[in-house]
Design an enzyme around this catalytic site. Structure first.
Site, PDB file in Angstrom:
ATOM      1  N   SER A 154       0.840  -1.199   0.000  1.00  0.00           N
ATOM      2  CA  SER A 154       0.000   0.000   0.000  1.00  0.00           C
ATOM      3  C   SER A 154       0.875   1.248   0.000  1.00  0.00           C
ATOM      4  O   SER A 154       2.075   1.191   0.297  1.00  0.00           O
ATOM      5  CB  SER A 154      -0.884  -0.002   1.248  1.00  0.00           C
ATOM      6  OG  SER A 154      -1.457   1.263   1.497  1.00  0.00           O
ATOM      7  N   TYR A 167      -3.746  -0.830   9.521  1.00  0.00           N
ATOM      8  CA  TYR A 167      -3.507  -1.064   8.099  1.00  0.00           C
ATOM      9  C   TYR A 167      -2.070  -0.693   7.739  1.00  0.00           C
ATOM     10  O   TYR A 167      -1.378  -1.418   7.017  1.00  0.00           O
ATOM     11  CB  TYR A 167      -4.505  -0.237   7.287  1.00  0.00           C
ATOM     12  CG  TYR A 167      -4.514  -0.489   5.807  1.00  0.00           C
ATOM     13  CD1 TYR A 167      -5.133  -1.628   5.285  1.00  0.00           C
ATOM     14  CD2 TYR A 167      -3.927   0.420   4.922  1.00  0.00           C
ATOM     15  CE1 TYR A 167      -5.159  -1.851   3.922  1.00  0.00           C
ATOM     16  CE2 TYR A 167      -3.957   0.196   3.560  1.00  0.00           C
ATOM     17  CZ  TYR A 167      -4.574  -0.933   3.056  1.00  0.00           C
ATOM     18  OH  TYR A 167      -4.598  -1.157   1.701  1.00  0.00           O
TER      19      TYR A 167
END
Length: 273
Positions: A154, A167
Site C-alpha cells: 500500500s 492497516y
C-alpha cells in the site's frame, strides 16, 4: 518464446485470495484474460461462484472455494481441492485484506482511548492473512521450483497516512515479509520461485466512494488531499492494476524478485513541491 508469449498465463493455475472483493474482481478478470485457470477464495461463496462465472465467460476454468485466510485448516483444505482439480499451483495472489471501520482512528477520536484490539484485528487480517496462505500454497510452488507469489502492499507501507494505524503497520510488514520470502525461497529453491508485491495508490471503488467523494461527485476533503498529492491529479481505476499483476505473475518478470511495484500515479515519487 516471443515477447508477447512471455506475458501469457495460459494454462497456469493461479490462486487469488480475496477474489470476492472489489479489487479482486479486476484481478480475476485479468487472470482469466491472460489465460490462467483461476481458483477464487473468499468468505462469500455466492460471490466466489459469480466470479467463476466471469472466468468461464472468458473461456477459462475457475474454481470457487469458501475459505477464511486466517483459518489455517480451511486454507489447507483449499489447497487439497485445488490440487485434486488441477494437480499443481503456479501462482498466488494474496489480495485478501483491507481497512476495517472500527480500526480507523479519526481526528475526532482520542488516540489513546481507541480499542487496541481493533487495530490488532486489522494487522491480523492484512498481515497474517497473507502469511498463512503463502506458507500453505507457497510450499507447492517452492517444491516444484517454479512459480510467482504476489502480495498487496500500500501507499501506507511507504509513508504515513493518517487514521489507518493497523492497516499501515500490516502493509509495512507486508513489504518486509515480501523481501524476506523472496530471498529465502530463491536461496533454498532456485531462481524459478519469485515473491513480489504490488502497492496500489488510491483507487475509486464502491467500497471507498463515500470516503473520497461527496454525493454530488465532488471530492471530500480527504479525497482532495490524495488528488493534490498525486501528479496525475486523479484517483486510479481498478483496471489499472491489471497489467502490473499479469506482468509479475508471468515469465516476462523472471528476474524480478523481492520488489514492491507502486501503481499510484506518482504519489510516492512526489514531495508535493
Amino acid at each position: 518464446m516471443g515477447i508477447l508469449d512471455q506475458f501469457s498465463l495460459k494454462g497456469k493455475v493461479i490462486i487469488i485470495t480475496g477474489g470476492t472483493g472489489i479489487l479482486g474482481e479486476s484481478f480475476v478478470k485479468a487472470l482469466a484474460e491472460a489465460g490462467a485457470k483461476v481458483a477464487i477464495l473468499g468468505r462469500n461463496l455466492e460471490k466466489a461462484i459469480e466470479r467463476v462465472q466471469l472466468v468461464e465467460s472468458l473461456g477459462r476454468e475457475g474454481l470457487a472455494i469458501q475459505a477464511d485466510v486466517l483459518k489455517e485448516e480451511q486454507i489447507i483444505r483449499a489447497k487439497e481441492q485445488i490440487l485434486e482439480k488441477w494437480g499443481t499451483i503456479d501462482g498466488l495472489v494474496n489480495a485478501a485484506g483491507g481497512n476495517m471501520p472500527n480500526a480507523t482512528i479519526g481526528p475526532d477520536k482520542n488516540l489513546f482511548e481507541v480499542a487496541v484490539t481493533d487495530t490488532l484485528a486489522a494487522i491480523e487480517l492484512n498481515l497474517n492473512g497473507t502469511i498463512i496462505p503463502t506458507h500453505i500454497f507457497g510450499q507447492v510452488i517452492a517444491e516444484k521450483g517454479k512459480g510467482s507469489i504476489i502480495n498487496i502492499a500500500s501507499l501506507s507501507s511507504h509513508q504515513a497516512i493518517t487514521r489507518v494505524l493497523g492497516y499501515t503497520v500490516a502493509k509495512t510488514g507486508i513489504v518486509g515479509y515480501t523481501k524476506w520470502m523472496a530471498t529465502e525461497l530463491s536461496l533454498r529453491y532456485g531462481d524459478g520461485v519469485r515473491v513480489n508485491a504490488i502497492a496500489p495508490g488510491v483507487f475509486l471503488t464502491e467500497q471507498n466512494r463515500a470516503l473520497v467523494t461527496n454525493p454530488d461527485g465532488s471530492y471530500t476533503e480527504r479525497g482532495q488531499k490524495f488528488i493534490n498529492n498525486t501528479p496525475f491529479s486523479r484517483l486510479g481505476n481498478p483496471s489499472e492494476l491489471e497489467g502490473a499483476l499479469v506482468f509479475l505473475l508471468s515469465d516476462a518478470a523472471s528476474f524480478v524478485n523481492g520488489e514492491v511495484l507502486y501503481v499510484d500515479g506518482g504519489f510516492t515519487a512526489w514531495t508535493g513541491v
